[in-house]
Design a protein around this motif. Structure first.
Motif, PDB file in Angstrom:
ATOM      1  N   HIS A 106      10.562 -30.014  60.234  1.00  0.00           N
ATOM      2  CA  HIS A 106      11.676 -29.719  59.253  1.00  0.00           C
ATOM      3  C   HIS A 106      12.728 -29.911  59.796  1.00  0.00           C
ATOM      4  CE1 HIS A 106      14.758 -28.793  56.069  1.00  0.00           C
ATOM      5  NE2 HIS A 106      14.913 -27.263  56.813  1.00  0.00           N
ATOM      6  N   HIS A 108      16.227 -29.494  59.375  1.00  0.00           N
ATOM      7  CA  HIS A 108      17.641 -27.995  58.622  1.00  0.00           C
ATOM      8  C   HIS A 108      18.621 -28.291  58.581  1.00  0.00           C
ATOM      9  CE1 HIS A 108      18.208 -23.490  58.403  1.00  0.00           C
ATOM     10  NE2 HIS A 108      19.275 -24.284  58.101  1.00  0.00           N
ATOM     11  N   TRP A 146      19.754 -29.157  63.178  1.00  0.00           N
ATOM     12  CA  TRP A 146      18.442 -28.308  64.205  1.00  0.00           C
ATOM     13  C   TRP A 146      17.285 -28.946  63.645  1.00  0.00           C
ATOM     14  CZ3 TRP A 146      15.221 -23.684  64.482  1.00  0.00           C
ATOM     15  CH2 TRP A 146      15.588 -22.813  63.269  1.00  0.00           C
ATOM     16  N   HIS A 148      13.115 -27.336  62.827  1.00  0.00           N
ATOM     17  CA  HIS A 148      12.261 -26.161  63.970  1.00  0.00           C
ATOM     18  C   HIS A 148      10.187 -27.031  63.025  1.00  0.00           C
ATOM     19  CE1 HIS A 148      12.721 -24.364  59.930  1.00  0.00           C
ATOM     20  NE2 HIS A 148      13.914 -23.881  60.419  1.00  0.00           N
ATOM     21  N   HIS A 150       7.605 -25.834  60.480  1.00  0.00           N
ATOM     22  CA  HIS A 150       7.853 -25.369  59.269  1.00  0.00           C
ATOM     23  C   HIS A 150       6.554 -24.990  59.119  1.00  0.00           C
ATOM     24  CE1 HIS A 150       9.762 -23.165  55.462  1.00  0.00           C
ATOM     25  NE2 HIS A 150      11.139 -24.116  55.493  1.00  0.00           N
ATOM     26  N   HIS A 424      18.444 -20.042  52.856  1.00  0.00           N
ATOM     27  CA  HIS A 424      18.266 -21.376  52.905  1.00  0.00           C
ATOM     28  C   HIS A 424      17.902 -22.141  51.764  1.00  0.00           C
ATOM     29  CE1 HIS A 424      18.762 -24.994  54.946  1.00  0.00           C
ATOM     30  NE2 HIS A 424      17.176 -24.888  55.153  1.00  0.00           N
ATOM     31  N   HIS A 426      16.706 -26.443  51.073  1.00  0.00           N
ATOM     32  CA  HIS A 426      17.334 -27.650  51.795  1.00  0.00           C
ATOM     33  C   HIS A 426      17.313 -28.734  50.480  1.00  0.00           C
ATOM     34  CE1 HIS A 426      12.570 -26.702  54.437  1.00  0.00           C
ATOM     35  NE2 HIS A 426      13.618 -25.467  54.269  1.00  0.00           N
ATOM     36  N   PHE A 467      12.705 -26.054  49.183  1.00  0.00           N
ATOM     37  CA  PHE A 467      12.281 -24.919  49.836  1.00  0.00           C
ATOM     38  C   PHE A 467      13.078 -24.137  49.245  1.00  0.00           C
ATOM     39  CE2 PHE A 467       9.359 -21.674  52.645  1.00  0.00           C
ATOM     40  CZ  PHE A 467       8.438 -21.954  51.144  1.00  0.00           C
ATOM     41  N   HIS A 469      14.641 -20.097  50.848  1.00  0.00           N
ATOM     42  CA  HIS A 469      13.760 -19.144  51.805  1.00  0.00           C
ATOM     43  C   HIS A 469      15.125 -17.646  52.695  1.00  0.00           C
ATOM     44  CE1 HIS A 469      13.251 -21.027  55.200  1.00  0.00           C
ATOM     45  NE2 HIS A 469      12.993 -22.252  54.733  1.00  0.00           N
ATOM     46  N   HIS A 471      15.344 -16.911  55.497  1.00  0.00           N
ATOM     47  CA  HIS A 471      15.281 -18.050  57.316  1.00  0.00           C
ATOM     48  C   HIS A 471      14.827 -16.865  58.547  1.00  0.00           C
ATOM     49  CE1 HIS A 471      14.914 -21.362  59.530  1.00  0.00           C
ATOM     50  NE2 HIS A 471      14.697 -21.658  58.580  1.00  0.00           N
TER      51      HIS A 471
HETATM   52 CU1  C2O Z   1      15.091 -24.229  58.520  1.00  0.00          CU
HETATM   53 CU2  C2O Z   1      13.068 -23.896  55.489  1.00  0.00          CU
HETATM   54  O1  C2O Z   1      14.209 -24.105  57.019  1.00  0.00           O
END
Ligand code: C2O
Ligand code: CU
Length: 491
Positions: A106, A108, A146, A148, A150, A424, A426, A467, A469, A471
């Motif tokens: 993902h 971010h 950034w 990362h 998911h 966060h 998206h 999404f 959520h 983090h």
């Molecule tokens: Cu950094 Cu759902 O993400």
């Protein structure tokens, strides 16, 4: 995640063959022309066909804090390969899964078209072992981001890296552009953490933690072995050489799975110029706290020859990670000490957008969300419902938040719990309300402090399933997540 979503309908992972076919011999395709009113950020764009960066996702054994652990890395390194673009470039990154398990990446903070967002179970199927997927879309932002994993808990195993979009038109004038990526390391299999918290075999409370007077120390429940700055621990700290009177832009990325850090370079004032990639009116402080997944850009000036140790201390823990900025002619580095945080702390109220951040007038909608949970059972919820995730309780349900295309949506987040929740969303940049209405700061991740309420507002102009959520990886994995959904409606 992933596992619980197997029965839904997904886009198939894209193969190179499909991409070549879809893009045509000319290597580019023109999309539909922009529509007035509800145009998405991606109307009318041209996409070329080859990748600029290739992220090979591999598994490796690493021992950053003595004990060998299984790391999952992008490009075989931690942090993963830095992705750097310039404003208005087309993002084209190939992800190759060389693991024996699925993955997904993902981006971010970016505003991609929905199907490029990299969330398995929401916007795509996981990338299976041996498969590859090209992510490509026009960049509509500049700043510090950034990426990362998911997928399940791979983020805790190191699958994260910096993503920077430079703005060539920016006139700030600095001599060095430096990324500082912070992470946390668990000595063990992260899949044992939630079961351990539930059965009481993990019960973390640090002795003499870093907490400022009046501050809540509840940022994490996880007994981390230690913290890393650009992949380095305090036994071999990160170092950077400069010349006297040079100016640095520091891009600090909290790429941890569930840690908050307080950052300072004692003796050097820090000018905060951006938060989550979005410019703010410059504000000078001596230290600041950076919640999980947040980014802050700082300007610092090196006054004279010497050593300038810096440190990031994990809130609620008694450990920290340090580094050093020094001039070429500085004597041997000083002894680093335990961090001290003196002087001016950045407070959230000081953040103001650098321009008018209000959205176009349109239909409005208000949504209330309670960030609730049960610490003892280690279940985390939104409006008392858990989202179906890896460690969610059996009664978890996907109850999407439905909004309308073109609406300005206000979300009130109430946190009755004793923990921080770094929330966060998206695919959107939201405004954080409560201060100056016109200059409400823009962010993509907001830390809602314990026992407090915050309101955010976003403009629903990028249709899809997004999404939303907490983090904190363990809060998300136990259910603190929702989908925000809306379909493209032409007018
Ligand atoms: Cu950094 Cu759902 O993400
Ligand atoms: Cu949380």
């Amino acid at each position: 995640m992933g596992q619980n979503h197997g029965r839904r309908t997904f886009l198939k992972t894209v193969s190179t063959g499909m991409l070549a076919a879809g893009l045509g011999a000319a290597g580019a395709r023109v999309r539909a022309a922009p529509q007035p009113g509800k145009a998405t950020p991606h109307s009318g764009t041209v996409i070329p066909a080859t990748a600029d960066f290739s992220l090979d996702i591999v598994e490796e054994t690493a021992s950053p804090f003595g004990m060998p652990i299984t790391a999952i890395l992008a490009g075989g390194q931690w942090p993963g390969t830095e992705i750097r673009y310039r404003k208005s470039d087309v993002f084209r990154v190939m992800v190759r899964n060389r693991l024996t398990e699925p993955t997904s990446i993902h981006w971010h903070g970016l505003i991609p078209p929905n199907l490029q967002d990299g969330v398995p179970g929401v916007t795509q199927a996981p990338i299976e072992p041996g498969e590859l997927m090209l992510y490509q879309f026009p960049l509509v932002q500049a700043g510090t981001y950034w990426y990362h994993s998911h997928y399940e808990l791979q983020e805790q195993q190191g699958l994260a890296g910096p993503l920077v979009i430079e703005d060539p038109a920016e006139a700030r004038g600095y001599d060095h552009d430096v990324t500082l990526l912070l992470g946390d390391v668990y000595n063990g299999d992260p899949n044992t953490i939630i079961p351990g918290l539930r059965d009481g075999s993990i019960d973390f409370e640090a002795d003499k933690p870093f907490v400022l007077p009046g501050e809540s120390g509840f940022a994490t429940d996880v007994p981390y072995a230690g913290y890393l700055l650009n992949g380095r621990s305090n036994t071999s700290p990160w170092k950077y050489a400069v010349r006297p009177r040079q100016r640095l832009r520091l891009r600090i990325i909290n790429a941890s799975a569930s840690s908050f850090f307080r950052f300072a370079i004692p003796g050097l004032p820090l000018t905060v110029i951006a938060s989550d990639g979005e410019d703010v009116e410059p504000v000078e402080v001596d230290n600041l706290m950076i919640g999980t997944a947040e980014r802050y850009d700082l300007l610092v000036t090196i006054p004279e020859s010497g050593n300038y140790p810096l440190h990031a201390a994990a809130l609620g823990d008694n450990k920290w990670v340090e580094g050093l900025i020094h001039t070429h002619d500085a004597p041997a580095p000083p002894k680093f000490g335990p961090p001290r945080f003196e002087g001016r702390h950045l407070s959230f109220e000081q953040l103001r957008a650098s321009d008018d951040s209000r959205f176009p007038k349109g239909p409005e909608r208000s949504i209330d969300l309670r960030l609730s949970g049960n610490m003892a059972k280690y279940v985390w919820l939104m409006n008392d419902v858990a989202y179906p995730e890896l460690f969610a309780p059996p009664d978890a349900r996907n109850v999407p938040i439905e909004v309308g295309h073109g609406e300005v949506v206000r979300v009130t987040l109430t946190n009755p719990t004793p923990m921080y929740h770094p929330m966060h969303l998206h695919g959107h940049v939201f405004r954080v309300l409560g201060g100056d209405e016109e200059r409400a700061p823009r962010k993509d991740t907001l830390s809602v402090p314990p026992r407090s309420t915050r309101a955010i507002e976003f403009y629903a102009n990028n249709p899809g399933r997004w999404f939303f959520h907490c983090h904190n990886l363990y809060h998300m994995a136990s259910g603190m997540a929702r989908e925000v959904r809306y379909v493209n409606s032409p007018n």
